[in-house]
Design a protein around this motif. Structure first.
Motif, PDB file in Angstrom:
ATOM      1  N   VAL B  19       0.840  -1.200   0.000  1.00 31.48           N
ATOM      2  CA  VAL B  19       0.000   0.000   0.000  1.00 31.48           C
ATOM      3  C   VAL B  19       0.872   1.246   0.000  1.00 31.48           C
ATOM      4  O   VAL B  19       0.657   2.189  -0.765  1.00 31.48           O
ATOM      5  CB  VAL B  19      -0.949  -0.008   1.219  1.00 31.48           C
ATOM      6  CG1 VAL B  19      -1.594   1.352   1.400  1.00 31.48           C
ATOM      7  CG2 VAL B  19      -1.996  -1.088   1.040  1.00 31.48           C
ATOM      8  N   LEU B  20       1.862   1.178   0.866  1.00 29.42           N
ATOM      9  CA  LEU B  20       2.765   2.309   0.958  1.00 29.42           C
ATOM     10  C   LEU B  20       3.442   2.596  -0.375  1.00 29.42           C
ATOM     11  O   LEU B  20       3.495   3.748  -0.858  1.00 29.42           O
ATOM     12  CB  LEU B  20       3.819   2.016   2.026  1.00 29.42           C
ATOM     13  CG  LEU B  20       4.690   3.204   2.442  1.00 29.42           C
ATOM     14  CD1 LEU B  20       3.819   4.251   3.127  1.00 29.42           C
ATOM     15  CD2 LEU B  20       5.776   2.744   3.384  1.00 29.42           C
ATOM     16  N   CYS B  22       2.510   1.738  -3.288  1.00 30.84           N
ATOM     17  CA  CYS B  22       1.559   2.253  -4.295  1.00 30.84           C
ATOM     18  C   CYS B  22       1.276   3.719  -4.071  1.00 30.84           C
ATOM     19  O   CYS B  22       1.255   4.532  -5.021  1.00 30.84           O
ATOM     20  CB  CYS B  22       0.251   1.446  -4.199  1.00 30.84           C
ATOM     21  SG  CYS B  22       0.418  -0.187  -4.892  1.00 30.84           S
ATOM     22  N   GLY B  23       1.087   4.040  -2.790  1.00 29.73           N
ATOM     23  CA  GLY B  23       0.797   5.434  -2.470  1.00 29.73           C
ATOM     24  C   GLY B  23       1.907   6.364  -2.934  1.00 29.73           C
ATOM     25  O   GLY B  23       1.666   7.410  -3.569  1.00 29.73           O
ATOM     26  N   LEU B  26       1.998   6.724  -6.582  1.00 30.39           N
ATOM     27  CA  LEU B  26       0.928   7.606  -7.030  1.00 30.39           C
ATOM     28  C   LEU B  26       1.316   9.057  -6.803  1.00 30.39           C
ATOM     29  O   LEU B  26       1.172   9.916  -7.694  1.00 30.39           O
ATOM     30  CB  LEU B  26      -0.342   7.279  -6.239  1.00 30.39           C
ATOM     31  CG  LEU B  26      -1.640   7.539  -6.986  1.00 30.39           C
ATOM     32  CD1 LEU B  26      -1.709   6.623  -8.207  1.00 30.39           C
ATOM     33  CD2 LEU B  26      -2.834   7.316  -6.096  1.00 30.39           C
ATOM     34  N   LEU B  27       1.813   9.283  -5.617  1.00 28.25           N
ATOM     35  CA  LEU B  27       2.213  10.633  -5.242  1.00 28.25           C
ATOM     36  C   LEU B  27       3.254  11.160  -6.219  1.00 28.25           C
ATOM     37  O   LEU B  27       3.182  12.293  -6.698  1.00 28.25           O
ATOM     38  CB  LEU B  27       2.794  10.596  -3.822  1.00 28.25           C
ATOM     39  CG  LEU B  27       2.971  11.977  -3.191  1.00 28.25           C
ATOM     40  CD1 LEU B  27       1.626  12.626  -2.947  1.00 28.25           C
ATOM     41  CD2 LEU B  27       3.728  11.855  -1.876  1.00 28.25           C
TER      42      LEU B  27
END
Lengths: 118, 873
Positions: B19-20, B22-23, B26-27
């Motif tokens: 998740v991290l 991916c985040g 994305l950022l």
């Protein structure tokens, strides 16, 4: 028995009175068996056994001879045989041979006396 | 199945990490995009504003310059044409100026006053120009003064102002440039950092996954290893997908089929199951029928590799998922060993029960067997005690007591022997012994036993070895047991036979074979299978059984085994039995089998016997002794042969004749031969029977010596010696002697030396006794055994006799089953007068001991004492 014969036998080493006693005084029997004595082959067997170093047979033969000579009042012969028996039993083969020599001498003398003068 | 967490290794993979990542990604994307967009915007701005601005400023400046130039023309000439031209110029330049100024006004990013100033300047310029242009009439001076003093500075002012704007725009561009540099730098750094971060996280993540998967592999490997090494075959079948999920790798080892064969070869699979039911059940499970509960079943399979049957326990468990069967787990366990163990235990239990039962039976039977003779003894003792004066009754009682006590002793001995054998306490000795003597004793005992039962007894011996090394006592025991059985179970008119021979040689050991055969009632196959078991007695033997412990054969078998031999039996009901015992013995020292002297060699011997076997055996022995032999099968032939040889000049030296021959018996043959041939031929009578009764006749007929069967070299030697030793002297006449009178007494005398024998016999006869002379132990035993009870009043035995000595003869005589056997006085004659010899004589059953050389008086006295004591009874 004639006196001569008696003396001859006595001189040859036979204890006639003793032998006679053993025969319950039967002179005839004694005479007969004395005559038969040389025919007994135990002496021959003994000699051959010693030649072949067959101590077992020698022992049996000399033991038998001892018995016979004892029965017939042959004191000296009997003694020789006794000695030889003990030596054989103890395994003293040299002593036995020595005894045999003496024994042979006595035996031959006896036989000579028995055969001669008949 | 429960979900279990693996204990070691990592915890569960955290969901946070991806998740991290991916985040962050994305950022990063957003950031990049926005930056690019802003840059793009800036670029556009850059283009729109400063760049265009600059252009327009240039245009405006140009326009003003142009107008200036035009106006300056007017300074020189002010013709109408010039005004028109300048007007046109200004008209042309004005829109450009306006346009540019408008643009600048709209797009100038600097301070607004600059633009206003510019605009003002431009306006003023325009106004003045207008003024000038409209006023063509102005004189040159005014016009010049307007141009130079008013317009010119305005133009300059405009140029200055436009320059300001220009400068500002340029500065603005530069500023933008610098900003974009900044931004770029920032973004690059951010990008690098982000990338690094993402990379790191990805690597970590990847590594974590790797570890997990390695762990998983490791566990799978462990599982495989486990299933391969355990002996249970594990199989997992996915029911819904209808396919095999897992099969342990040990199928080949456990079942003999590889994975391939098991899963994909239905024929091999079917062949594997030895019973069809199991096969059908297994197929059913995996094909259609659904199990809801675990199932267990034993099935037999045939292992194609080891070709052996195996017992397997099949267990199938269904694994349920959401109410339906998802999987089957099947386990096959090899139960063969367990079954075998169970069976062995069951058998052992059964054996123990049977042994127990046998022991119980034995004890109850034994107590009966032991009590019976015991009672007899007690009873007989009481009866005898009640009437001591009744001599006959007492005798009878004593006989029965003797019998019973012997029987009791034999039972006790058997039982003790059996118990000793079973507890391993028996040891086999290795001692030299005389086989000839053993067989002679045995023969004597059993001949008399057989004779008293009307049974024929024969003993043949093929051996020339007489002296052996081994366990004499045990051999005796074995032969006694077998012979007594043979005698017991053979009715009158039958025959018992003991044959001794050699069957082979192994190294220094001679394999001797003892065969006991009888023509008795035989044994059926059923009993033959059990006969060696302790306490087994033939139920069909009926009245012949006569008690007995039932241990005899068991003891024999055990002894034979202990001695390293073997025993075989052939038997059929009504056809008799043959027991064959083979035992190894070392040869002992032979004492006198060698040829004695030169005179024995090359003797020509003729043997006559109606039994071919005896002839051949005798021939063998004689040839071994160096003689030349011929044999014939009848007396008549013997006579013929002797005469022929005589005529030929190849006379025989010795003639051995069997006594009992059909047609002409031995004695008759001897007579005929002696009539024709001189005393040089030695005639020897050969017989298994006791000849002492016919000895005088035989001697009268011309027989020189006697030889008993079985022929041993030593016997033969002696017989030959005997025969050659003296002629045929009749026994000395009896003569009364002194006070002793033994008339009417009959004495049995045994002495091996002929001279001594005659002396003793003569002495006894001269006291009135009748003397039966024998020259060896067996003859003495035979003479006694075959005489009616009471024949002899006394037995005199020389101790030192070959073959069977005095002690042995005494024992055999005492062992005879007749009333006078225990009572008759037996004297030992021996020169050995030691205590132990006396003791030995006593132990052998002898009463007294007579010293040699014989003293007639002493002998008479002893005899008298015994006879007198006898009379007084």
């Amino acid at each position: 028995m004639e006196q001569n014969r008696w003396d001859a036998l006595q001189n040859a080493g036979i204890d006639l009175p003793d032998a006679l006693r053993r025969m319950a005084g039967n002179t005839e029997l004694l005479e007969k068996f004395l005559m038969r004595f040389p025919e007994d082959d135990n002496f021959g067997i003994l000699g051959r056994a010693l030649d072949g170093a067959d101590w077992d047979t020698a022992l049996i033969a000399v033991h038998t001879l001892k018995g016979i000579s004892g029965n017939l009042g042959m004191g000296r012969l009997c003694q020789c045989c006794c000695r030889m028996v003990e030596q054989l039993r103890a395994g003293d083969t040299a002593g036995a041979r020595a005894s045999y020599n003496e024994l042979a001498g006595v035996y031959r003398a006896l036989c000579g006396a028995l055969k001669g003068g008949v | 199945m429960r979900n279990r967490k693996w204990k070691n290794g990592g915890e569960r993979i955290n969901i946070v990490w991806p998740v991290l990542v991916c985040g962050l990604a994305l950022l990063f994307a957003v950031l990049s995009t926005s930056t690019i967009l802003s840059m793009n915007q800036d670029l556009s701005a850059l283009y729109e504003y400063p760049y265009l601005n600059a252009q327009h400023i240039n245009r405006a400046a140009n326009a003003v310059s142009l107008m200036r130039q035009g106006m300056n023309r007017l300074a020189i000439r002010r013709g109408a044409k010039d005004y028109a031209a300048v007007r046109t110029l200004v008209e042309e330049a004005m829109p450009e100026l306006e346009e540019s100024l408008d643009y600048i006004a709209g797009h100038y990013l600097g301070p607004a006053e600059d633009v206003d100033v510019l605009k003002d300047a431009a306006e003023q310029i325009v106004v003045l120009q207008q003024e000038l242009l409209e006023h063509e009439e102005y004189e040159a001076q005014k016009a010049k003064r307007l141009l130079e003093e008013e317009l010119a500075p305005l133009y300059d002012q405009f140029m200055e102002d436009s320059n300001v704007v220009m400068v500002w725009s340029t500065a603005a561009v530069r500023e933008m440039d610098r900003e974009s540099d900044h931004t770029t730098r920032k973004v690059v750094i951010l990008a690098a950092v982000m990338t690094l971060f993402i990379l790191t996280v990805s690597v970590l993540y990847y590594r974590s996954i790797q570890k997990k998967s390695r762990e998983l592999e490791g566990r799978e490997l462990l599982f495989s290893l486990l299933t391969e090494t355990i002996d249970d075959v594990v199989y997992i079948y996915h029911a819904t997908r209808r396919e095999s999920e897992f099969l342990s790798g040990n199928t080949e080892r456990v079942l003999g089929l590889t994975e391939e064969e098991l899963l994909r070869d239905p024929d091999k699979r079917r062949a594997m199951f030895a019973d069809q039911e199991s096969f059908r059940m297994v197929e059913a499970i995996f094909r259609g029928t659904v199990l809801r509960k675990p199932v267990e079943r034993e099935c037999r399979i045939m292992n194609p590799k080891t070709k052996r049957e195996q017992w397997m326990l099949l267990q199938v468990y269904p694994v349920l998922q959401d109410g339906g069967v998802e999987r089957y787990i099947a386990k096959l366990e090899d139960q063969t060993e367990e079954r075998r163990t169970r069976q062995t235990l069951r058998d052992a239990l059964e054996n123990a029960r049977q042994a127990n039962a046998a022991k119980r039976n034995f004890l109850s039977r034994m107590s009966h067997e032991i009590r019976t003779p015991m009672n007899a003894i007690i009873g007989m003792t009481a009866i005898a005690a009640a009437d001591p004066d009744d001599r006959a009754k007492t005798e009878e009682c004593l006989t029965k007591i003797a019998y019973s006590s012997k029987y009791l002793l034999s039972i006790i001995n058997d039982v003790l022997d059996m118990s000793a054998i079973e507890s391993g306490k028996i040891s086999i000795t290795r001692e030299p012994f005389d086989l000839a003597r053993l067989l002679t004793e045995l023969g004597a005992v059993y001949e008399s036993q057989c004779a008293s039962r009307g049974v024929q007894f024969a003993l043949t011996n093929d051996l020339s070895e007489e002296h052996l090394i081994g366990d004499q006592v045990r051999l005796n025991q074995i032969l006694h047991n077998l012979l007594s059985n043979a005698v017991k179970f053979t009715p009158a008119g039958g025959r018992v036979r003991l044959e001794v021979g050699q069957t082979g040689q192994q190294g220094v050991y001679r394999q001797l074979c003892f065969t006991v055969s009888d023509t008795g009632i035989g044994m059926d196959e059923g009993f033959q299978k059990r006969m060696y078991l302790p306490f087994e007695q033939d139920p069909h033997a009926g009245v012949l059984r006569q008690g007995g412990t039932g241990l005899g054969l068991a003891i024999v078998r055990n002894l034979v085994t202990l001695m390293g031999g073997n025993i075989r039996v052939k038997s059929a009901p009504g056809k008799g039995s043959v027991f064959q015992v083979e035992l190894p013995f070392e040869p002992g020292q032979s004492v006198c089998c060698t040829v004695e002297s030169g005179e024995r060699k090359d003797l020509r011997v003729l043997v006559a016997d109606d039994d071919r076997g005896t002839c051949e055996h005798a021939a063998l022995l004689l040839e071994r002794m160096g003689m030349s032999v011929r044999w014939v099968l009848s007396g008549a032939e013997a006579v013929e042969e002797i005469l022929w040889a005589c005529a030929d000049g190849t006379d025989y030296d010795v003639c051995i004749l069997d006594w009992q021959m059909p047609g002409m018996d031995g004695i008759e043959t001897a007579r005929r031969i002696r009539e024709r041939v001189g005393p040089d031929l030695l005639i020897i009578i050969l017989s298994a029977y006791d000849w002492s009764g016919v000895e005088p006749q035989a001697r009268a007929a011309g027989v020189n010596a006697f030889l008993s069967k079985p022929m041993f070299p030593s016997n033969l030697h002696r017989a030959l010696r005997e025969a050659a030793g003296h002629g045929k002297t009749p026994p000395a006449p009896a003569r009364r002697c002194g006070r002793y009178d033994f008339t009417g007494r009959r004495i049995l005398l045994a002495e091996d030396n002929q001279l001594n024998l005659e002396i003793a016999a003569a002495l006894l006869e001269s006291a009135g006794a009748a003397v039966d002379q024998v020259s060896e132990g067996r003859a003495a035993v035979r003479a006694f055994a075959q005489s009616p009870p009471g024949t002899y009043d006394m037995i005199l035995l020389d101790v030192q006799m070959p073959v069977l000595d005095g002690h042995g003869a005494a024992r055999a005589i005492r062992a005879c089953p007749r009333p006078d056997a225990a009572r008759i006085p037996i004297f030992a004659m021996t020169a050995n007068a030691f205590a132990e010899d006396v003791a030995a004589a006593k132990a052998a059953g002898m009463n007294e001991h007579v010293a040699k050389p014989i003293d007639a008086e002493a002998l008479y006295a002893l005899l008298d004492a015994y006879f007198r004591g006898d009379k007084e009874e």
